[in-house]
Design a protein around this motif. Structure first.
Motif, PDB file in Angstrom:
ATOM      1  N   GLN A  30       0.532  -1.135   0.354  1.00 15.44           N
ATOM      2  CA  GLN A  30       0.353   0.202   0.296  1.00 15.44           C
ATOM      3  C   GLN A  30       0.749   1.750   0.462  1.00 15.44           C
ATOM      4  N   ILE A  33       2.566   1.740  -3.603  1.00 14.17           N
ATOM      5  CA  ILE A  33       1.402   2.278  -4.468  1.00 14.17           C
ATOM      6  C   ILE A  33       1.473   3.505  -4.568  1.00 14.17           C
ATOM      7  N   VAL A 107      -4.735  -4.721  -2.834  1.00 12.02           N
ATOM      8  CA  VAL A 107      -3.868  -3.326  -3.051  1.00 12.02           C
ATOM      9  C   VAL A 107      -3.256  -4.170  -4.369  1.00 12.02           C
ATOM     10  N   ASN A 109      -4.302  -6.069  -7.118  1.00 11.32           N
ATOM     11  CA  ASN A 109      -5.224  -5.090  -8.209  1.00 11.32           C
ATOM     12  C   ASN A 109      -4.767  -3.659  -8.251  1.00 11.32           C
ATOM     13  N   GLN A 110      -4.607  -3.084  -7.172  1.00 10.52           N
ATOM     14  CA  GLN A 110      -4.418  -2.144  -6.578  1.00 10.52           C
ATOM     15  C   GLN A 110      -3.200  -1.274  -8.020  1.00 10.52           C
ATOM     16  N   GLU A 113      -2.986  -2.246 -11.530  1.00  7.87           N
ATOM     17  CA  GLU A 113      -3.799  -1.138 -11.967  1.00  7.87           C
ATOM     18  C   GLU A 113      -2.645   0.349 -12.717  1.00  7.87           C
ATOM     19  N   LEU A 114      -2.055   0.530 -11.751  1.00 11.30           N
ATOM     20  CA  LEU A 114      -0.998   1.519 -11.878  1.00 11.30           C
ATOM     21  C   LEU A 114       0.126   1.228 -12.744  1.00 11.30           C
TER      22      LEU A 114
END
Length: 257
Positions: A30, A33, A107, A109-110, A113-114
């Motif tokens: 996290q 990210i 997290v 998945n996040q 995507e980034l």
């Protein structure tokens, strides 16, 4: 034995330790990210992301294997009271583990995507640089074309290297996410099965209570009928006795005349 107190204590300590590590890796992802796409985004940052994802996925597999295999062996060779206690503790671990798996999955998945978005942005930037380089080559008299071309070439190489690195990260995250999804589906199925069992148990309990209530009502009704029948029988016998007595008295009086 496999269900000894020492083995069980070590097992629980290992589960708690691994779930704590999983929480740490989730928090680290996290944090990473928040750095992706900023000035603090670097190769070291992306390497840390990949390592956290890999380590977290390995822990997911380990905890899942422990809860579904090793823990069940600790339910053997123990009395019913201890077995129920350990089952309740396993249910708690399973609930906590599902929550951790869901957070780790989110997290990942996040991050995925980034990284995918950064690859798209980097490719567009590379295309823009290549376009500018072609345009500049047509007018070398008015600008330092060679220096500009070298700078653009360096920028293109850097972008391509970063794109390749991010694409490798994407593949790694996707591979680990697949393992995570399989574990999460397995956990969801187990919870659904347990929920179905609980619903069945609750229905059986309610049905048993209703049957008991109906049985009591029938018993009360039968008792009332039985008492009513007994009273009717007593009245009938009393009438017979009185009638017989009346007949006997009549015959006795008749014989004296």
């Amino acid at each position: 034995g496999v269900g000894s107190d020492d083995d069980y204590i070590r097992l629980c300590s290992g589960i708690q330790r691994d779930m704590k590590k999983l929480t740490t890796h989730t928090s680290s992802i996290q944090t990473t990210i928040g750095l992706l796409g900023t000035k603090r985004d670097s190769r070291q940052t992306r390497d840390r992301l990949r390592k956290d994802v890999a380590a977290g996925t390995a822990l997911l597999k380990q905890v899942n294997r422990t809860l579904n295999n090793d823990y069940k062996r600790c339910l053997l060779d123990v009395d019913s009271r201890e077995k129920n206690k350990r089952k309740k503790q396993r249910d708690k671990y399973m609930k906590d583990f599902k929550t951790l798996t869901s957070s780790f999955q989110a997290v990942m998945n996040q991050a995925l995507e980034l990284e995918q978005q950064h690859v798209l942005d980097a490719r567009r930037e590379s295309m823009d640089v290549a376009h500018d380089r072609r345009g500049g080559a047509q007018d070398d008299e008015y600008q330092a074309a060679l220096l500009q071309h070298q700078q653009q070439e360096t920028e293109l190489e850097f972008n391509e290297a970063m794109i390749q690195e991010r694409e490798e990260n994407i593949i790694a995250i996707q591979r680990n996410m697949q393992d995570c999804n399989e574990i999460f589906v397995d956990l969801a199925n187990q919870v659904d099965e347990q929920g179905g069992m609980l619903d069945t148990m609750e229905w059986n309990i309610q049905e048993a209570n209703q049957r008991t209530e109906r049985g009591v009502k029938h018993l009360v009704t039968a008792t009332k009928h039985q008492n009513k029948h007994r009273k009717s029988l007593l009245c009938f016998l009393l009438v017979l006795i009185l009638a017989a007595g009346g007949v006997g008295l009549y015959l006795w009086l008749s014989s004296r005349h």
